[in-house]
Design an enzyme around this catalytic site. Structure first.
Site, PDB file in Angstrom:
ATOM      1  N   ASP A 138       1.092  -3.198  -8.132  1.00  0.00           N
ATOM      2  CA  ASP A 138      -0.214  -2.553  -8.125  1.00  0.00           C
ATOM      3  C   ASP A 138      -0.367  -1.677  -6.879  1.00  0.00           C
ATOM      4  O   ASP A 138       0.292  -1.902  -5.857  1.00  0.00           O
ATOM      5  CB  ASP A 138      -1.325  -3.606  -8.129  1.00  0.00           C
ATOM      6  CG  ASP A 138      -1.332  -4.436  -9.401  1.00  0.00           C
ATOM      7  OD1 ASP A 138      -0.863  -3.929 -10.436  1.00  0.00           O
ATOM      8  OD2 ASP A 138      -1.796  -5.593  -9.348  1.00  0.00           O
ATOM      9  N   LYS A 139      -1.254  -0.716  -6.959  1.00  0.00           N
ATOM     10  CA  LYS A 139      -1.478   0.224  -5.851  1.00  0.00           C
ATOM     11  C   LYS A 139      -1.679  -0.505  -4.528  1.00  0.00           C
ATOM     12  O   LYS A 139      -1.085  -0.140  -3.507  1.00  0.00           O
ATOM     13  CB  LYS A 139      -2.696   1.094  -6.157  1.00  0.00           C
ATOM     14  CG  LYS A 139      -3.110   2.011  -5.013  1.00  0.00           C
ATOM     15  CD  LYS A 139      -4.369   2.784  -5.351  1.00  0.00           C
ATOM     16  CE  LYS A 139      -4.820   3.642  -4.169  1.00  0.00           C
ATOM     17  NZ  LYS A 139      -6.075   4.381  -4.463  1.00  0.00           N
TER      18      LYS A 139
END
Length: 349
Positions: A138-139
């Site tokens: 995830d970011k």
């Protein structure tokens, strides 16, 4: 769609073998799943006759014509950026992804992603689907990722991931006092009412298994280590939240902020301003896709997580020094107040 005609002859020693298995062995650049799809749509002929059954048993000696269909890759821009590459050879890269970096372009993130940086660093990655990216973080999750530099390496890495043969271990800081380690086995799929979220489902979804153990307990938080047996979207975030221990700072699955009573104001501010899930992919182990050698890499937690853990440690020390000898204390929540009575034995723990 790009098409390529591949012609070969089934080896005589493959008698009674499955067609898809033989073709996967003859064409290692393509995954078995992809070859099965081509067979099912009629892209494979044996001695001039279409064969649509992947489990068809070959005789050996047949002439095979395979129409390989590959989706045309979207042309992404190569962009110069700093990449923390901790290992590289002719076949793979291992990268320590920082917080805030998106892995692949998508809605809201058309560029400035890891993929764009990889294309600048190694232009040859344009010849590999998705620039060699075989899994994602995830970011706002930091840590280790492996990238394939060639199509054969990508095929073998994807197969390892599908067999759950890649070991991935994460550090996380969760809300709540986790008493002991355990295992979460809950299917994960799209949330039934919010399609932007994932959820632990009793019906449907995909099998997901996470193992966790306690590393350090604080007043109302715990540092845990989580090993993935599967790799579903948001798996650790969803699983830990589903058992009542959401990740600190998780904007989607975290719930309301929990603040121990009498916590120093600067510590409260730090917790309130920790705006990303406290999650770091700290260890990665896999079999090298070409050499077959077992390899392992580790990456330390980023400064924000180290500072978070130090702060929680200091808070516990400060509280014990300030309230030593008291029989009980309570907790405040960010919204509202809930009292939880705790004994001296619990404080000592």
């Amino acid at each position: 769609m790009t098409q390529q005609e591949l012609t070969t002859t089934i080896p005589l020693d493959k008698i009674s073998s499955r067609l898809d298995a033989v073709l996967a062995e003859l064409y290692p650049d393509y995954s078995r799943n992809r070859i099965q799809d081509w067979i099912k749509v009629g892209n494979v002929t044996l001695d001039g006759k279409v064969q649509k059954k992947p489990n068809f048993k070959v005789l050996g000696g047949e002439k095979v014509v395979l129409q390989a269909e590959l989706d045309d890759e979207v042309v992404y821009e190569a962009q110069e950026m700093e990449l923390d590459i901790i290992y590289e050879d002719d076949d793979i890269l291992v990268i320590n992804k920082p917080v805030g970096m998106v892995v692949h372009p998508g809605a809201g993130n058309p560029d400035g992603t890891l993929l764009n940086g990889l294309l600048f660093y190694s232009p040859a990655l344009r010849e590999v689907p998705r620039a060699g990216i075989v899994h994602r973080l995830d970011k706002d999750t930091s840590g280790l990722m492996v990238v394939a530099k060639t199509v054969p390496a990508q095929t073998h890495l994807v197969e390892q991931l599908q067999r759950h043969a890649v070991e991935r271990v994460y550090d996380a800081v969760v809300v709540g006092k986790v008493i002991s380690g355990g295992k979460v086995t809950k299917n994960i799929g799209r949330h039934p009412t919010d399609r932007k979220r994932m959820a632990a489902l009793s019906v449907g979804g995909k099998t997901a298994v996470s193992h966790y153990r306690v590393l350090e307990r604080f007043r109302e938080h715990t540092h845990v280590r989580v090993q993935l047996e599967t790799g579903r979207t948001h798996q650790i975030r969803v699983h830990m939240s589903s058992i009542g221990f959401p990740l600190v700072g998780d904007p989607v699955y975290g719930g309301r902020l929990r603040i121990p009573k009498s916590m120093m104001p600067e510590f409260v501010d730090y917790l309130r301003n920790f705006k990303r899930q406290a999650l770091h992919a700290g260890m990665l182990s896999l079999t090298h896709p070409i050499s077959g050698k077992l390899m392992k890499w580790k990456a330390p937690m980023p400064d924000d997580m180290l500072d978070l853990i130090d702060m929680l440690r200091d808070d516990m020390d400060d509280f014990q020094a300030q309230f030593h000898g008291y029989d009980e204390y309570d907790y405040d929540y960010d919204n509202g107040v809930e009292v939880e009575w705790v004994t001296d034995a619990d404080i000592a723990d």
